[in-house]
Design a protein around this motif. Structure first.
Motif, PDB file in Angstrom:
ATOM      1  N   PHE A 131      -0.722  -5.726  -2.054  1.00 62.91           N
ATOM      2  CA  PHE A 131      -0.830  -4.268  -2.173  1.00 62.91           C
ATOM      3  C   PHE A 131       0.559  -3.665  -2.353  1.00 62.91           C
ATOM      4  CE2 PHE A 131      -4.311  -5.760   0.437  1.00 62.91           C
ATOM      5  CZ  PHE A 131      -5.412  -5.145  -0.134  1.00 62.91           C
ATOM      6  N   GLU A 132       0.637  -2.715  -3.252  1.00 64.70           N
ATOM      7  CA  GLU A 132       1.875  -1.957  -3.407  1.00 64.70           C
ATOM      8  C   GLU A 132       1.904  -0.852  -2.353  1.00 64.70           C
ATOM      9  OE1 GLU A 132       4.273  -2.922  -5.387  1.00 64.70           O
ATOM     10  OE2 GLU A 132       2.984  -4.577  -6.043  1.00 64.70           O
ATOM     11  N   GLU A 133       3.052  -0.223  -2.228  1.00 63.87           N
ATOM     12  CA  GLU A 133       3.248   0.798  -1.198  1.00 63.87           C
ATOM     13  C   GLU A 133       2.203   1.906  -1.247  1.00 63.87           C
ATOM     14  OE1 GLU A 133       7.191   2.715   0.606  1.00 63.87           O
ATOM     15  OE2 GLU A 133       7.303   2.185  -1.512  1.00 63.87           O
ATOM     16  N   PHE A 134       1.847   2.308  -2.475  1.00 63.94           N
ATOM     17  CA  PHE A 134       0.983   3.470  -2.635  1.00 63.94           C
ATOM     18  C   PHE A 134      -0.504   3.119  -2.557  1.00 63.94           C
ATOM     19  CE2 PHE A 134       2.046   1.637  -6.729  1.00 63.94           C
ATOM     20  CZ  PHE A 134       0.808   1.470  -7.311  1.00 63.94           C
ATOM     21  N   GLU A 135      -0.847   1.846  -2.483  1.00 60.22           N
ATOM     22  CA  GLU A 135      -2.250   1.438  -2.480  1.00 60.22           C
ATOM     23  C   GLU A 135      -2.799   1.424  -1.056  1.00 60.22           C
ATOM     24  OE1 GLU A 135      -2.817  -1.417  -6.293  1.00 60.22           O
ATOM     25  OE2 GLU A 135      -1.658  -2.293  -4.662  1.00 60.22           O
ATOM     26  N   ILE A 136      -3.973   2.003  -0.880  1.00 57.49           N
ATOM     27  CA  ILE A 136      -4.533   2.104   0.474  1.00 57.49           C
ATOM     28  C   ILE A 136      -5.825   1.299   0.638  1.00 57.49           C
ATOM     29  CG2 ILE A 136      -3.524   4.383   0.850  1.00 57.49           C
ATOM     30  CD1 ILE A 136      -6.375   5.530   0.317  1.00 57.49           C
ATOM     31  N   GLU A 137      -6.174   0.499  -0.408  1.00 56.24           N
ATOM     32  CA  GLU A 137      -7.416  -0.268  -0.316  1.00 56.24           C
ATOM     33  C   GLU A 137      -7.411  -1.235   0.856  1.00 56.24           C
ATOM     34  OE1 GLU A 137      -5.729   0.168  -3.083  1.00 56.24           O
ATOM     35  OE2 GLU A 137      -7.063   0.757  -4.732  1.00 56.24           O
ATOM     36  N   TYR A 138      -6.207  -1.628   1.314  1.00 60.34           N
ATOM     37  CA  TYR A 138      -6.141  -2.584   2.428  1.00 60.34           C
ATOM     38  C   TYR A 138      -6.784  -2.030   3.689  1.00 60.34           C
ATOM     39  CZ  TYR A 138      -2.167   0.008   4.463  1.00 60.34           C
ATOM     40  OH  TYR A 138      -1.365   0.964   5.047  1.00 60.34           O
ATOM     41  N   LYS A 139      -6.898  -0.723   3.793  1.00 55.94           N
ATOM     42  CA  LYS A 139      -7.511  -0.133   4.981  1.00 55.94           C
ATOM     43  C   LYS A 139      -9.012  -0.442   5.042  1.00 55.94           C
ATOM     44  CE  LYS A 139      -4.017   3.456   5.504  1.00 55.94           C
ATOM     45  NZ  LYS A 139      -3.721   4.877   5.750  1.00 55.94           N
ATOM     46  N   PHE A 140      -9.663  -0.494   3.865  1.00 62.22           N
ATOM     47  CA  PHE A 140     -11.067  -0.909   3.835  1.00 62.22           C
ATOM     48  C   PHE A 140     -11.191  -2.346   4.343  1.00 62.22           C
ATOM     49  CE2 PHE A 140     -11.105   2.271   0.310  1.00 62.22           C
ATOM     50  CZ  PHE A 140     -12.084   3.122   0.830  1.00 62.22           C
ATOM     51  N   LEU A 141     -10.252  -3.188   3.886  1.00 63.12           N
ATOM     52  CA  LEU A 141     -10.287  -4.599   4.271  1.00 63.12           C
ATOM     53  C   LEU A 141     -10.050  -4.776   5.760  1.00 63.12           C
ATOM     54  CD1 LEU A 141     -10.511  -7.521   3.444  1.00 63.12           C
ATOM     55  CD2 LEU A 141      -8.110  -7.469   2.730  1.00 63.12           C
ATOM     56  N   LYS A 142      -9.107  -4.056   6.305  1.00 63.16           N
ATOM     57  CA  LYS A 142      -8.817  -4.141   7.741  1.00 63.16           C
ATOM     58  C   LYS A 142     -10.039  -3.786   8.572  1.00 63.16           C
ATOM     59  CE  LYS A 142      -5.231  -2.218   9.488  1.00 63.16           C
ATOM     60  NZ  LYS A 142      -4.175  -1.235   9.749  1.00 63.16           N
ATOM     61  N   ALA A 143     -10.722  -2.725   8.170  1.00 68.73           N
ATOM     62  CA  ALA A 143     -11.880  -2.270   8.940  1.00 68.73           C
ATOM     63  C   ALA A 143     -13.008  -3.286   8.911  1.00 68.73           C
ATOM     64  CB  ALA A 143     -12.366  -0.937   8.391  1.00 68.73           C
TER      65      ALA A 143
END
Length: 436
Positions: free
Chosen positions: A300-312
């Motif tokens: 993930f690049e700095e501006f990408e927030i898709e990782y939050k879906f993955l974390k949850a």
């Protein structure tokens, strides 16, 4: 035919546009003189063309009608078939309803098409009952599905009654499962008008772990984790990280190939689809398979927030992740999310009082992978061992000294030392050998 199909209980409620429903409608109109001869012939040929499309997609041969009925039975997801998948039939009243349906299908297997052929002056049903398909390359159809359908079809057509038919079908459900999950190893997802769709990946690479030369420690760790998962023991989400071309993705494909018969399936998901992860999990959590949700080249690049879906989804959501699901990811980046020096600057207050909190948030994703396996670039000697091993597997007619010398030249101009470079070099040598 329509009279037989109307007797179906568990396998009834056919989609109006399926081949079996359409054929029933045609035979109803034929028996009751509701359509002209020309209309019936046209409609029969339309369904015949659809049947040929299915046969081409799956490489069916011999009796296409039997192959189609078998394909219908093993892809029909209903309360009975899903209950039987990977565990087989149990005692219960529902078995009597199933046997009623299997008697119907046995009659459909033995259906006499000659009256309608004679009346309409056609012979298409006779042709598809003894069909000789054009030989196709394996990559043109799903050979894995084709072989299973045709093997079961031969057993079903020889069944003496519905009881024997019942045994063959439920044994198949126990061995492989039902529906697309039963027949296929791997899937991608898409959405159709908001509905989640699982699309089978045909002709998945047949690689096995022995094809990956070296990396024995890494393979052992991955096998141990996967075997725990497949056997119902506790297992961890896995992150395979390290240099590109070192066999991370190959290892996961090989794992799926080796444990497919034990009920392991893979669903490949791309970063832009992470928002659908919850729906994917909801769709598969009650099935009798073990699912690996596979994420290739995850970062993930700095501006990408898709990782939050993955974390949850991995840990932290209200709903516990089902025990039949693990996440396996590969990445060239150890910590998955790009960090900057600004992340460490506690004094910067433009976007928050303590920017170092960002480090903690980004690190928390990789920490959710309990099985972390490092794949590093091979040494020169390990690279030569990979080249020589691949040459032997492919029966390449070159001496080891020649291979080392030519491989050294190749890697200098083709991306450096890696397993991928070794495979590309062997592909080149094989191509040149066949041109000579």
């Amino acid at each position: 035919m329509y009279k037989e199909i109307s007797k179906l209980i568990i396998y009834g409620n056919l989609p109006s546009d399926c081949i079996l429903s359409s054929m029933a409608d045609i035979f109803n109109r034929f028996d009751n003189n509701l359509s002209t001869k020309e209309e019936l012939i046209s409609d029969i040929y339309t369904q015949l063309k659809r049947l040929l499309v299915v046969a081409t997609d799956y490489g069916f041969n011999d009796n296409l009608w039997h192959n189609y009925l078998t394909f219908f039975l093993i892809t029909n997801e209903n309360p009975f078939s899903i209950t039987c998948e990977k565990v087989g039939a149990n005692d219960g009243s529902v078995n009597e309803f199933a046997k009623n349906d299997f008697k119907v299908f046995l009659n459909l297997f033995n259906y006499d098409f000659s009256p309608i052929e004679e009346a309409l002056g056609i012979n298409c049903f006779s042709i598809i009952s003894n069909y000789k398909a054009i030989v196709k390359k394996e990559l043109m159809y799903n050979k894995n599905v084709s072989e299973k359908v045709q093997a079961l079809s031969r057993k079903l057509e020889q069944s003496k009654d519905e009881n024997e038919f019942f045994v063959h079908i439920t044994d198949f459900y126990k061995a492989y499962g039902v529906g697309m999950f039963g027949l296929n190893k791997a899937f991608r997802i898409s959405t159709d008008e908001g509905k989640l769709v699982f699309n089978p990946i045909n002709n998945m690479d047949k690689v096995v772990l022995d094809d990956l030369i070296g990396y024995e420690i890494q393979k052992k760790k991955l096998v141990e984790n996967t075997e725990n998962f497949v056997n119902g023991r506790k297992a961890n989400n896995a992150l395979l990280f390290g240099d590109s071309g070192t066999g991370k993705s190959t290892s996961i494909k090989a794992i799926v190939n080796e444990y497919y018969d034990q009920g392991l399936r893979m669903i490949e998901i791309y970063k832009h689809q992470f928002k659908d992860l919850s729906n994917v999990i909801a769709s598969i959590k009650n099935r009798n398979y073990k699912f690996i949700i596979y994420m290739d080249d995850l970062s993930f690049e700095e501006f990408e927030i898709e990782y939050k879906f993955l974390k949850a989804v991995i840990e932290g959501g209200v709903e516990t992740k089902p025990e039949n699901i693990l996440i396996y990811a590969t990445s060239n980046r150890r910590h998955l999310i790009k960090e900057t020096w600004n992340d460490r600057n506690d004094m910067e207050t433009d976007n928050g009082i303590h920017r170092s909190d960002t480090i903690e948030e980004k690190m928390s994703l990789v920490n959710r992978f309990g099985c972390q396996i490092s794949y590093s670039k091979p040494s020169h000697n390990e690279f030569y061992d990979i080249v020589i091993g691949l040459a032997k597997k492919n029966n390449l007619n070159m001496s080891e000294d020649e291979l080392r010398a030519e491989a050294n030249k190749w890697e200098l101009s083709h991306g450096g030392i890696s397993g991928r470079t070794a495979q590309q070099f062997i592909n080149y040598c094989l191509g040149m050998e066949k041109n000579q």
